[in-house]
Design an enzyme around this catalytic site. Structure first.
Site, PDB file in Angstrom:
ATOM      1  N   SER A   1       0.785  -1.239   0.000  1.00 44.07           N
ATOM      2  CA  SER A   1       0.000   0.000   0.000  1.00 44.07           C
ATOM      3  C   SER A   1       0.815   1.287   0.000  1.00 44.07           C
ATOM      4  CB  SER A   1      -0.964   0.018   1.193  1.00 44.07           C
ATOM      5  OG  SER A   1      -0.255   0.046   2.414  1.00 44.07           O
TER       6      SER A   1
ATOM      7  N   LYS B   1      -5.895   4.659   8.379  1.00 43.71           N
ATOM      8  CA  LYS B   1      -4.786   5.428   7.812  1.00 43.71           C
ATOM      9  C   LYS B   1      -5.072   6.925   7.797  1.00 43.71           C
ATOM     10  CE  LYS B   1      -2.765   1.689   5.158  1.00 43.71           C
ATOM     11  NZ  LYS B   1      -2.255   1.195   3.863  1.00 43.71           N
TER      12      LYS B   1
END
Length: 364
Positions: free
Chosen positions: A257, A302
């Site tokens: 990611s 996140k």
């Protein structure tokens, strides 16, 4: 004892009993929470995250932070009380254990898989960044892995360069499976390859590998459900030669990611001026060799982690936008991106103060 007092005592004892039971009752869940963020333009554990040699680089200020998610380990036994607390906590997320560790995957297996994905994401980030800067990158199709006890075992090896299948030149790794599945199980297929050792020697000597071998393999039927198809037991992939050295130094991080943020960090290092204009930009997203940005897991964690570190803008994969927009941390602008070009355009608007032009994430 008065009835009211007795009732309160009984209720209290029942509550204590339920809490005690909850501590000892394990549930099949795991927890995700915001992890640390790391500035790809800065240092981590005392050394630069991005180290480029053999090419002129430029100083960069501001932040291009990659973001992470903490997860409980595969063997962690969550009890009912912890699960309830996690469900109620705003910044944490409780998910079924199999979501993070499918098919009984162990901690070691998960760590190994994440390490492999992280390594591949670094390669793709380098390719995407250099192509964004119009710097040529040599690419070729290789044998990425060979399945144990498959027809290819002992004949093809990881790192072999696949030049052709049945005489048809191979230009992309996706073509390999298509050419093999033209056969029926039991038929022979011929691979023209540059052996891995020859390729490695050619790269070291900075020459083009010319020695090829023809390898004949008998196909077998795939174990997959569905329509019958022929396989030889390999996974094909892509390898690259870069015109200069790019090292990404970041331990204890896994998964794919961070690809987008690594690519942007490399571009910034290779470009005069600052991509961010000194602003604090964080983000996430996988990236492929062509610069396409893909979705990731744990987007809500996140964004929280990024805002806690002071981020003003968050580059968000377009396929994660709806989920991320359901609960946007105060003061954080979610910017929708589908490619590295989208991200570069967004950074141009951010450093220029044209934030009204930013494509922002919405719930729909």
């Amino acid at each position: 004892m008065p009835r009211r007092t007795a009732t309160m005592l009984a209720s209290t004892l029942m509550l204590i009993a339920l809490l005690c039971a909850g501590v000892f009752i394990n549930v099949p869940y795991s927890e995700m929470s915001p992890g640390p963020t790391v500035n790809t333009l800065g240092e981590h554990d005392g050394e630069p995250v991005l180290q480029i040699s053999g090419r002129k680089t430029y100083p960069a200020s501001g932040h291009l932070n990659m973001t992470t998610v903490r997860v409980t380990s595969a063997d962690y036994k969550m009890n009912l009380v912890e699960a309830v607390y996690g469900w109620l906590a705003h910044d944490n997320k409780v998910v079924p254990h199999d979501t993070l560790y499918p098919d009984g995957k162990t901690e070691e297996q998960s760590t190994q898989e994440n390490a492999e994905e992280f390594s591949q994401s670094q390669e793709s980030a380098k390719v995407a960044a250099l192509r964004e800067r119009n710097i040529p990158v040599k690419s070729w199709t290789i044998v990425s892995s060979v399945l144990k006890d498959s027809p290819a075992e002992g004949k093809l090896h990881a790192g072999d360069v696949i030049k052709a299948v049945d005489g048809t030149p191979v230009k992309a790794y996706e073509e390999v499976a298509k050419l093999v599945t033209k056969h029926k199980p039991g038929e022979k297929v011929v691979f023209t390859v540059v052996p891995a050792k020859e390729q490695a020697a050619a790269e070291k000597e900075k020459r083009t590998a010319t020695k090829t071998e023809d390898i004949t393999i008998t196909t077998v039927k795939s174990d997959d459900d569905g329509e019958e198809r022929a396989i030889v037991g390999i996974a094909a992939g892509t390898d690259h030669t870069f015109p200069f050295t790019i090292d990404i130094k970041l331990a204890d991080v896994g998964g794919p990611s961070a690809g987008l943020m690594f690519a942007l960090g490399i571009v910034d290092k290779l470009t005069p001026g600052d991509l961010t204009g000194g602003k604090f930009v964080a983000g996430t997203g996988t990236i492929d060799d062509d610069g396409k940005v893909g979705p990731i897991g744990g987007i809500e964690m996140k964004t929280v982690g990024a805002r806690d570190q002071g981020a003003q803008y968050f580059l968000t994969p377009k396929d994660n936008c709806a989920a991320a927009a359901r609960d946007i941390p105060d003061g954080l602008t979610l910017v929708k991106v589908g490619t590295i070009d989208d991200a570069m355009n967004a950074l141009e608007d951010i450093r220029g103060g044209n934030t009204d032009n930013l494509p922002q994430c919405t719930k729909s």
